[in-house]
Design an enzyme around this catalytic site. Sequence first.
Site, PDB file in Angstrom:
ATOM      1  N   LYS A  98       0.821  -1.215   0.000  1.00 12.25           N
ATOM      2  CA  LYS A  98       0.000   0.000   0.000  1.00 12.25           C
ATOM      3  C   LYS A  98       0.854   1.264   0.000  1.00 12.25           C
ATOM      4  O   LYS A  98       0.613   2.194  -0.787  1.00 12.25           O
ATOM      5  CB  LYS A  98      -0.934  -0.003   1.220  1.00 12.25           C
ATOM      6  CG  LYS A  98      -2.019  -1.054   1.159  1.00 12.25           C
ATOM      7  CD  LYS A  98      -2.897  -1.010   2.393  1.00 12.25           C
ATOM      8  CE  LYS A  98      -2.102  -1.418   3.627  1.00 12.25           C
ATOM      9  NZ  LYS A  98      -2.939  -1.411   4.851  1.00 12.25           N
ATOM     10  N   ASP A 131      -6.527   0.974   0.777  1.00 10.59           N
ATOM     11  CA  ASP A 131      -6.629   0.786   2.215  1.00 10.59           C
ATOM     12  C   ASP A 131      -8.110   0.665   2.542  1.00 10.59           C
ATOM     13  O   ASP A 131      -8.946   0.502   1.650  1.00 10.59           O
ATOM     14  CB  ASP A 131      -5.946   1.919   2.991  1.00 10.59           C
ATOM     15  CG  ASP A 131      -6.565   3.275   2.714  1.00 10.59           C
ATOM     16  OD1 ASP A 131      -7.611   3.340   2.033  1.00 10.59           O
ATOM     17  OD2 ASP A 131      -6.019   4.287   3.178  1.00 10.59           O
TER      18      ASP A 131
END
Length: 386
Positions: free
Chosen positions: A277, A296
Amino acid sequence: MATTYQRRRRVKPSTPPLDSTPPPSLSPSLPKQNPNPNPNSSTRRSLASSFQWEPLPFPQSELSLPLTLPTGQSFRWRKTGPVQFTGVVGSHLISLTHVDTSPSRHVAYYLHTDNSASSAHAALSDYFNLGISLSDLWQEFSAVDSRFKELSERFGGGARVMRQDPVECVFQFLCSSNNNIKRIEKMVSVLESHGKHLGSVGGFEFYEFPSIERLALITETELREAGFGYRAKYVVGTAKALQEKPGGGEKWLASLRQMELGTVVDALCTLPGVGPKVAACIALFSLDQHHAVPVDTHVWKIATRYLMPELAGMSLTPKLCNRVAEAFVAKYGKYAGWAQNVLFIGELSSHKVTSAVGGVTPHAAKAVKRKRATEDLAISEDIEGN
């Protein structure tokens, strides 16, 4: 190959601080800065005394400062006036604002440091990806997505993806894991203060971002005492890991701009504290990977609400992160990361987004207030790492 994505205690400056007077109010003719109000003072030096506001030939629909600067891409800009932001681009200390007297509310910049206006203009054009037509992208996105069209009508355009220096982007997002904007800004300020001091504007101190070599001299203990917590070891470890890259960390990071996204994510994940991420954030905001989608829990909620409702109620896993990212690319194409950025901004509260834009565009007056302020929004939440 990884394909999932993520999104003061004061330190003494390395050079003696120089005070800079704030830029003047902007008028239709973009006048020169008034002289130093204390011209006979031997203890003050105005870095901006001989400079003036310079226009950027881009309307608000192509670059909206409130929709671009305080919304989670960079944590180095400070609001120093009504719809006015000050930050550092390379070695340039710059204030930016929208020109009220211009029908298109174009952007003007004010150079505080003793650099040429032409070099500052070039740096800003690169930093804001101004070679990419935002209006064309938004028109394409609106044609395939009713939610994007709704946000386009609300905001009136202007939310750009920035092209930051890769080194500063890496270290900013090392501070972002399980964090909120206010605390990230404080941590980044600690790192910044190890760079060259450029001046003060609006009560804030500004620094050129330190080199990897300078960052490598900071100890984990020093960072923990400054409130970094477990992130301290990642900052220290990444600085040392970058020093060991072939040709040096700056060259290695810059080379990633020429590679495929999957390779870029895998390479970044070799750095301590960088997971898929965070790697996707770095790729999107500094490495020209315009279709990178940092997934996320916030982006997951967007996806299950507007893009993939069949996944609602399921728990986000690395495998589902892949599916979400792929779905964004399938829908929006090679600039999927830019579309995701706007959808993300649409989920933020009115603070620094709808309220700030409300002074810039009539579309924002219709914005729905959210429950959580921008400073309290967690930029990154762990899903099996960072």
